[in-house]
Design a protein around this motif. Structure first.
Motif, PDB file in Angstrom:
ATOM      1  N   TYR A  75      -7.319   2.390   9.798  1.00  0.00           N
ATOM      2  CA  TYR A  75      -6.437   2.014   8.692  1.00  0.00           C
ATOM      3  C   TYR A  75      -6.675   0.581   8.243  1.00  0.00           C
ATOM      4  O   TYR A  75      -6.866   0.316   7.050  1.00  0.00           O
ATOM      5  CB  TYR A  75      -4.974   2.209   9.109  1.00  0.00           C
ATOM      6  CG  TYR A  75      -3.984   1.859   8.026  1.00  0.00           C
ATOM      7  CD1 TYR A  75      -3.787   2.703   6.944  1.00  0.00           C
ATOM      8  CD2 TYR A  75      -3.235   0.684   8.088  1.00  0.00           C
ATOM      9  CE1 TYR A  75      -2.872   2.386   5.943  1.00  0.00           C
ATOM     10  CE2 TYR A  75      -2.327   0.364   7.096  1.00  0.00           C
ATOM     11  CZ  TYR A  75      -2.150   1.214   6.026  1.00  0.00           C
ATOM     12  OH  TYR A  75      -1.254   0.891   5.037  1.00  0.00           O
TER      13      TYR A  75
ATOM     14  N   ASN B  85      -8.520  -0.558   4.552  1.00  0.00           N
ATOM     15  CA  ASN B  85      -7.747  -1.309   3.560  1.00  0.00           C
ATOM     16  C   ASN B  85      -8.024  -2.810   3.578  1.00  0.00           C
ATOM     17  O   ASN B  85      -7.365  -3.568   2.870  1.00  0.00           O
ATOM     18  CB  ASN B  85      -6.253  -1.049   3.771  1.00  0.00           C
ATOM     19  CG  ASN B  85      -5.868   0.375   3.436  1.00  0.00           C
ATOM     20  OD1 ASN B  85      -5.855   0.763   2.270  1.00  0.00           O
ATOM     21  ND2 ASN B  85      -5.579   1.179   4.454  1.00  0.00           N
TER      22      ASN B  85
ATOM     23  N   LEU C 263       0.841  -1.192   0.000  1.00  0.00           N
ATOM     24  CA  LEU C 263       0.000   0.000   0.000  1.00  0.00           C
ATOM     25  C   LEU C 263       0.882   1.250   0.000  1.00  0.00           C
ATOM     26  O   LEU C 263       2.058   1.197   0.374  1.00  0.00           O
ATOM     27  CB  LEU C 263      -0.905   0.000   1.230  1.00  0.00           C
ATOM     28  CG  LEU C 263      -1.997  -1.074   1.280  1.00  0.00           C
ATOM     29  CD1 LEU C 263      -2.625  -1.141   2.660  1.00  0.00           C
ATOM     30  CD2 LEU C 263      -3.064  -0.779   0.219  1.00  0.00           C
TER      31      LEU C 263
END
Length: 202
Positions: free
Chosen positions: A54, A58, A33
């Motif tokens: 986070y 993701n 990422l």
């Protein structure tokens, strides 16, 4: 050293130390990422901790095999998930199979401004030259440490001292401790035949 006259050693990588409230952050890439801000934490004994905002954004848990861990921090003990990240890239070095903690959502704490927290088991693999005044540092991999295998909790048992014993306060899911039928609240009074006394933690 005078920062204006300091010359970093050959091979050192400059890493920005960006202000993040009262803290500083460094850019870290997780599993390919884009770089994301991770709190630079010399007091963190874990490899890497990911904020709920986070890892949820993701989809980093997905089908990943995980267990649980009782972790003490600001706000008290919390049960978080733990697993292994395939790659973590920091300061020009890609680490593989990195133990990570996926912090449980906490409505009392807003951590949306950070992706997580990077700690000493990774930072300690570098020689660090820190220039807070100019919001930067230089990192030089330590040759006999940078590729060390990552240590892991292989037992899955967390206990805290209480008087002359250790009281089990968490048994990790799917761990050897769980397979051995350890239960929260049980007390350990001796290890290898040696009784635990008040001086045990010293």
């Amino acid at each position: 050293h005078d920062s204006a006259a300091f010359t970093p050693p050959a091979g050192a990588t400059v890493v920005p130390l960006e202000p993040l409230g009262s803290l500083r952050s460094v850019p870290v890439s997780v599993e390919g990422l884009p770089d994301a801000p991770m709190v630079f934490d010399l007091g963190n004994g874990g490899y890497i901790t990911l904020s709920p905002e986070y890892w949820q954004k993701n989809g980093l848990l997905g089908q990943r095999k995980t267990s649980t861990r009782s972790s003490g921090a600001v706000g008290g003990e919390r049960i978080n998930q733990v697993g292994t990240l395939r790659t973590v890239r920091f300061a020009g070095v890609t680490f593989h199979d990195v133990p990570a903690q996926f912090t449980a959502p906490n409505p009392e704490r807003n951590t949306a401004s950070r992706a997580g927290n990077i700690g000493m088991p990774i930072l300690g693999r570098f020689r660090m030259m820190i220039d807070f005044q100019n919001s930067r540092m230089w990192l030089l991999p330590i040759a006999d440490r940078i590729d060390d295998p990552f240590e892991r909790d292989r037992a899955g048992l967390r206990a805290v001292q209480d008087g002359n014993g250790l009281v089990v306060n968490h048994v990790s899911a799917g761990s050897p401790a769980a397979a051995a039928a350890w239960k929260q609240g049980e007390e350990i009074v001796a290890i290898d035949g040696q009784r635990i006394g008040a001086e045990f933690a010293r």
